[in-house]
Write a protein that holds these residues in place. Structure first.
Motif, PDB file in Angstrom:
ATOM      1  N   ALA A  87       2.412   1.863  -3.377  1.00 29.36           N
ATOM      2  CA  ALA A  87       1.339   2.015  -4.222  1.00 29.36           C
ATOM      3  C   ALA A  87       1.039   3.506  -4.008  1.00 29.36           C
ATOM      4  O   ALA A  87       0.763   4.136  -5.452  1.00 29.36           O
ATOM      5  N   LYS A  88       0.833   3.894  -2.893  1.00 24.49           N
ATOM      6  CA  LYS A  88       0.665   5.452  -2.870  1.00 24.49           C
ATOM      7  C   LYS A  88       1.989   6.323  -3.487  1.00 24.49           C
ATOM      8  O   LYS A  88       1.766   7.511  -3.843  1.00 24.49           O
ATOM      9  N   LYS A 148       3.776   5.782  -5.803  1.00 24.43           N
ATOM     10  CA  LYS A 148       3.612   5.748  -7.139  1.00 24.43           C
ATOM     11  C   LYS A 148       2.784   7.158  -7.720  1.00 24.43           C
ATOM     12  O   LYS A 148       2.531   7.356  -8.784  1.00 24.43           O
ATOM     13  N   ARG A 149       1.692   7.301  -6.912  1.00 22.54           N
ATOM     14  CA  ARG A 149       0.595   8.332  -7.539  1.00 22.54           C
ATOM     15  C   ARG A 149       1.058   9.685  -7.486  1.00 22.54           C
ATOM     16  O   ARG A 149       2.096  10.326  -7.064  1.00 22.54           O
ATOM     17  N   ASP A 159       0.680  -0.918  -0.049  1.00 28.58           N
ATOM     18  CA  ASP A 159       0.006   0.053   0.170  1.00 28.58           C
ATOM     19  C   ASP A 159       0.918   1.348  -0.078  1.00 28.58           C
ATOM     20  O   ASP A 159       0.518   2.408  -0.701  1.00 28.58           O
TER      21      ASP A 159
END
Length: 92
Positions: free
Chosen positions: A88-89, A91-92, A85
């Motif tokens: 993933a955050k 990469k935003r 998680d």
């Protein structure tokens, strides 16, 4: 949780960042040259990234390692999921 000396280093680093941010606010209020402000903003981002790296290393070497050593599959999945998680955050 980080060891006390690591925790102290992280807190000290974050307090320096806090001071840098106050300095940048003052620069904006004083209508300083934009490039000078942008250089200071880059320095703050770099300092925060170093603090983040240290906390992530600590998490991996303590929290994740403890979950692995525990043999508890649910806890291992939870720690692994937290890392996924987080990445993933980022990469935003």
């Amino acid at each position: 949780m980080p060891e006390k000396s690591a925790q102290r280093r992280i807190v000290d680093r974050l307090r320096r960042v806090e001071g840098q941010v106050r300095g940048i606010s003052q620069m904006v209020e004083d209508d300083r040259y934009c490039i000078d402000i942008l250089h200071q903003l880059q320095a703050v981002k770099s300092a925060l990234a170093r603090a983040e790296d240290e906390i992530l290393k600590n998490h991996a070497s303590h929290c994740v390692a403890e979950a692995i050593a525990s043999g508890d599959a649910d806890e291992q999945r939870q720690k692994f999921g937290e890392l996924i998680d987080l990445f993933a955050k980022a990469k935003r």
